[in-house]
Each structure stands twice: as structure tokens, then as C-alpha cells.
Motif scaffolding. Structure first.
Motif, PDB file in Angstrom:
ATOM      1  N   GLU A 114       0.842  -1.195   0.000  1.00 11.81           N
ATOM      2  CA  GLU A 114       0.000   0.000   0.000  1.00 11.81           C
ATOM      3  C   GLU A 114       0.880   1.249   0.000  1.00 11.81           C
ATOM      4  N   ARG A 182      -7.329  -8.841   6.235  1.00 12.85           N
ATOM      5  CA  ARG A 182      -7.176  -8.785   4.780  1.00 12.85           C
ATOM      6  C   ARG A 182      -8.345  -8.019   4.141  1.00 12.85           C
ATOM      7  N   GLY A 184      -8.432  -4.845   4.211  1.00  9.82           N
ATOM      8  CA  GLY A 184      -8.683  -3.730   5.124  1.00  9.82           C
ATOM      9  C   GLY A 184      -8.509  -2.334   4.557  1.00  9.82           C
ATOM     10  N   ASP A 186     -10.368  -1.077   2.500  1.00  7.45           N
ATOM     11  CA  ASP A 186     -11.745  -0.563   2.488  1.00  7.45           C
ATOM     12  C   ASP A 186     -12.041   0.170   3.793  1.00  7.45           C
TER      13      ASP A 186
HETATM   14  N1  ASP Z   1      -3.611  -5.469   0.227  1.00 10.04           N
HETATM   15  C1  ASP Z   1      -4.345  -5.941   1.344  1.00 10.04           C
HETATM   16  C2  ASP Z   1      -4.901  -7.324   1.053  1.00 10.04           C
HETATM   17  O1  ASP Z   1      -4.566  -7.915   0.027  1.00 10.04           O
HETATM   18  C3  ASP Z   1      -5.380  -4.998   1.804  1.00 10.04           C
HETATM   19  C4  ASP Z   1      -6.367  -4.546   0.773  1.00 10.04           C
HETATM   20  O2  ASP Z   1      -6.152  -4.675  -0.413  1.00 10.04           O
HETATM   21  O3  ASP Z   1      -7.427  -4.061   1.148  1.00 10.04           O
HETATM   22  O4  ASP Z   1      -5.632  -7.849   1.836  1.00 10.04           O
END
Ligand code: ASP
Length: 435
Positions: A114, A182, A184, A186
Motif C-alpha cells: 500500500e 485482509r 482492510g 476498504d
Molecule cells: N492489500 C491488502 C490485502 O490484500 C489490503 C487490501 O487490499 O485491502 O488484503
């Protein structure tokens, strides 16, 4: 007007998708705050950056070096090059690689996708980069500190014209990075939307919003145009996984609507999630969702209804073993508890023994391989005969119903069926109400 936009992993996966993101942002000046995920899969067999980073942490712990980090570098170097950006990623990679080998918990490693995505997008959009560790705060015990976060995030974002913020993570009081579960990012988007008091939280993904049923079960299901917060909670909890189920909490108090949109079809209106709705347009039901993997324990005892403290004794046995229950449909001389299989692992026999000792039932039966199917919709309470139609449709399709639980809000009817009947049950309900 302020719009907070969160873009998921597929929107971040290729230079082409990132260019679409940039066009979406440029087409509306209200889109001032952007929250991003790590790069996701480019094709079916591809790896998600977050998965690679978890693997890096594991390798560092086991062999002292993170061999897979080269894959992360490759992905972001390619994106940088194809997008024509100038950010110097080398020193950033070096620091990340070094710190991954020093951290005992995987959270720091997991959060770096991220972080890298946000740095690139900030340059691409010419927006300010704000590190999530400065505005999203966790307590010492690792739980999310919603109120402190909101105070600090609103203060820091108040005077910003625009910003890009990495999703998924924040920091604990000692500065250690902590991630949400996972998906998260959002939740991070919802936190930012609350902090800047956004008019709408746009959650951009790779589908046109929620569908009325799982497209792997029902062919081409209709889209849900409007959903209420409560309906969203029911559907998301029961397995509809377009949005992280905890995203709703930061938005609830302020009543901020969520619009699920598709980066690859930006003109589609998607699904609008509002504090309250009167149902999904002209549809009787709003959606159907479900999950497999439950066990039901049926307990029978004559005059159970007159026995003071019966339910308390039963629930204490369950609580003492640290087991969470999902549902508790109850009759006059019978009660049952429905429990997720993961909760019962290694505990079923001892639980049954304790129930025997505590309430001396006439009979206990255990049904394994149960699937729960939730039919959700505010519209159901306005229409007489909905339950009748639902059960006749299931009977016609020869689905054997093992449990029924109608939520007291009349927002949902949950049925328990054998796992083997799960798909057939969902198809039958969809055909009855939607076709
Ligand atoms: N990259 C993280 C995931 O794969 C969080 C997200 O994408 O919301 O869970």
C-alpha cells in the motif's frame, strides 16, 4: 463537495489500470482524497503484492533474507517505468528490505505494498502523500483506536486540498506498524471519509457493485442498485465479499453513503449504500448470500420453556469453551445453536458432555455440514407472503431445510440447509423472487 475514493488491488495492478484511476480522479474535482491498495493480480495465476510481502516476512524469519522481495521490486519498477514517473525507489526498497528482517510481526512487511502504491499514485496525480501511520492509530493491545484516529486524522487532513493515503495499515503508540484484516484498505477509506466528513465514499473495485446472488451460482445475477447499511452488514457478514464488513462502522455515525464503482466501467452507477432505504427499487428482496461450514446442535427437553435459567446454563457451557455462536433458533421444548465449524474444532465432544451435565436434556443431536443462506431485504417486510414463497420455492426444488431463523428486524430470513443443497437453494430463491 468532498469525495473520498478508495481503489482496490486490481485498479493498482497495471500501468493501464492506474491510468484509468488517474482519469477517474481528473474527471471530478471533488475526488480530493484517494486511498489505495497494494498492486493486486494482473491475471488469474498472478501473485498479489501483499501475499508476496507476507512470504518475505516468513523467509526473513526462517532464513534471514527475503528472497521474494525482488518480485515486489520488479512489479513496482515496471509500474514506475510504464507510468513515466521519476520517484527514486531504490533507497525506499533498501529500507523496507532491511526493516522486514528486523520486525518480529508480519504487519510491517504486509503494509509496504500500500505504501509503495500510494507513493506512485501521489506522483502520478500530483497529490500530496500522507503516510497512514500518521493518521490511523491502534492501541497498545493492537486494537483499532477509532476515536483517537478520527481526532488526529480530521485535524491533519482539515486543511489539505488533496492527498493520497495508503490503505490497510496504521501505527501503534510505539510506532510499530499494524494492519487491519485482509481487504482492510476498504476500512482505511471509510476512516478517511469520516475524518474529512465526505459527502460520499467511493469504493472503486473491479465489479459493478453488489450482485443479488453469487455469480458463481446464479448466471448473470442482477446488480443491487441500492442497499441500506443494515442490509450491507447482513450480506457482507454472510459472504458477499465486495466490501470489507467493517467498513460500515466509521461511516455510520455521520451517515456517509458508500458508492461501489467499477474502475473498468466508470460510467456504471454501481451500488449505492445508504443509511436507510425502502428496499432495492421494485425488487421484493435485495440480495441472497450464504456460507458453508456450520454445525447445528439440537437440544430437546420436555418443559424446557418452564425451566428458569435453561438458556443461560446452555450458553455458559458454550462461552466457557470460548466458542462463538451464530444463531439460536428456539421452540417450546427444543432449542438449537448454530456454530461455525472453525469455532468447534477439537471442542465438540467436550461441549456435548458439558451440555449433558448442565441441562440434562432428553436428547441431543448434532448436524454437521450445514450451510446458511440469508435472504435479505427491507422490501420483504412490506410484502405479505414472502416467507411462504421462499419456502415453497425451496420445497419445489427439493431442498431440505434444517433450520429457520427470521431476524427480528424482518430484514432477513436465514435458513440452514445441507451443504449439498446450498447451490440449489440459492438458485431456487433467486428464481422465485428475481426472474
Ligand atoms: N492489500 C491488502 C490485502 O490484500 C489490503 C487490501 O487490499 O485491502 O488484503
Amino acid at each position: 463537495m468532498i469525495k473520498v475514493c478508495k481503489f482496490g488491488g486490481t485498479s493498482m495492478a497495471t500501468a493501464e489500470s492506474i491510468n484509468s484511476v488517474a482519469n477517474i480522479i481528473a474527471s471530478d474535482k471533488d475526488r480530493r482524497f484517494v486511498v489505495v491498495s497494494a498492486a493486486g493480480k494482473r491475471f488469474k495465476s498472478d501473485e498479489k503484492i501483499t501475499d508476496i510481502l507476507y512470504a518475505c516476512h516468513k523467509e526473513a524469519a526462517e532464513i534471514g533474507v527475503c528472497k521474494s522481495f525482488v518480485k515486489v521490486k520488479d512489479r513496482y519498477d515496471t509500474l514506475k517505468k510504464e507510468l513515466g514517473l521519476s520517484i527514486d525507489l531504490e533507497p525506499i526498497y533498501n529500507e523496507i528490505e532491511y526493516r522486514i528482517t528486523k520486525e518480529t510481526l508480519p504487519d510491517y512487511a504486509a503494509s509496504r505494498g500500500e505504501y509503495l502504491s500510494a507513493l506512485l499514485i501521489a506522483e502520478k496525480l500530483n497529490y500530496e502523500f500522507i503516510d497512514a501511520e500518521t493518521i490511523i492509530k491502534f492501541s497498545d493491545d493492537g486494537t483499532f483506536d477509532a476515536e483517537y484516529t478520527n481526532d488526529i486524522a480530521s485535524m491533519l487532513l482539515k486543511d489539505k486540498n488533496n492527498a493520497v493515503i495508503p490503505g490497510f495499515y496504521g501505527a501503534m503508540p510505539n510506532g510499530q506498524i499494524r494492519v487491519f484484516s485482509r481487504g482492510g484498505s476498504d476500512v482505511s477509506g471509510a476512516i478517511v471519509a469520516r475524518a474529512v466528513n465526505a459527502d460520499v465514499y467511493e469504493n472503486w473495485t473491479d465489479v459493478n457493485g453488489f450482485m443479488m446472488a453469487d455469480p458463481r451460482i446464479v448466471e448473470n445475477p442482477k446488480n443491487i442498485k441500492t442497499l441500506s447499511y443494515k442490509e450491507l452488514r447482513e450480506l457482507a457478514y454472510m459472504g458477499a465479499n465486495v466490501l470489507h464488513p467493517e467498513s460500515i462502522f466509521p461511516l455510520k455515525a455521520a451517515g456517509i453513503p458508500i458508492n461501489i464503482k467499477n474502475t473498468f466501467e466508470p460510467d456504471n452507477k454501481g451500488t449505492m449504500i445508504m443509511p436507510k432505504t425502502n428496499g432495492n427499487g421494485s425488487e421484493v428482496i435485495t440480495g441472497i448470500a450464504g456460507t458453508k461450514g456450520f454445525t447445528a446442535i439440537f437440544i430437546e427437553k420436555s418443559m424446557m420453556n418452564n425451566e428458569l435459567g435453561f438458556c443461560r446454563k446452555l450458553l455458559s457451557c458454550i462461552e466457557q469453551l470460548g466458542i462463538n455462536i451464530e444463531h439460536m433458533p428456539t421452540g417450546i421444548d427444543t432449542t438449537s445453536v448454530v456454530i461455525h465449524d472453525a469455532e468447534l474444532e477439537g471442542k465438540l465432544d467436550i461441549l456435548l458432555e458439558r451440555i449433558e451435565d448442565a441441562v440434562h436434556p432428553d436428547n441431543i443431536e448434532v448436524f454437521k455440514n450445514l450451510a446458511l443462506v440469508a435472504t435479505v431485504g427491507h422490501g420483504m417486510s412490506y410484502k405479505a407472503g414472502t416467507a411462504g414463497r421462499l419456502f415453497s420455492a425451496l420445497a419445489k426444488s427439493k431442498v431440505n431445510i434444517r433450520m429457520i431463523d427470521q431476524g427480528s428486524s424482518e430484514l432477513n430470513i436465514i435458513i440452514g440447509v445441507e451443504c449439498a443443497d446450498y447451490e440449489r437453494a440459492i438458485k431456487a430463491i433467486y428464481e422465485e423472487f428475481v426472474k
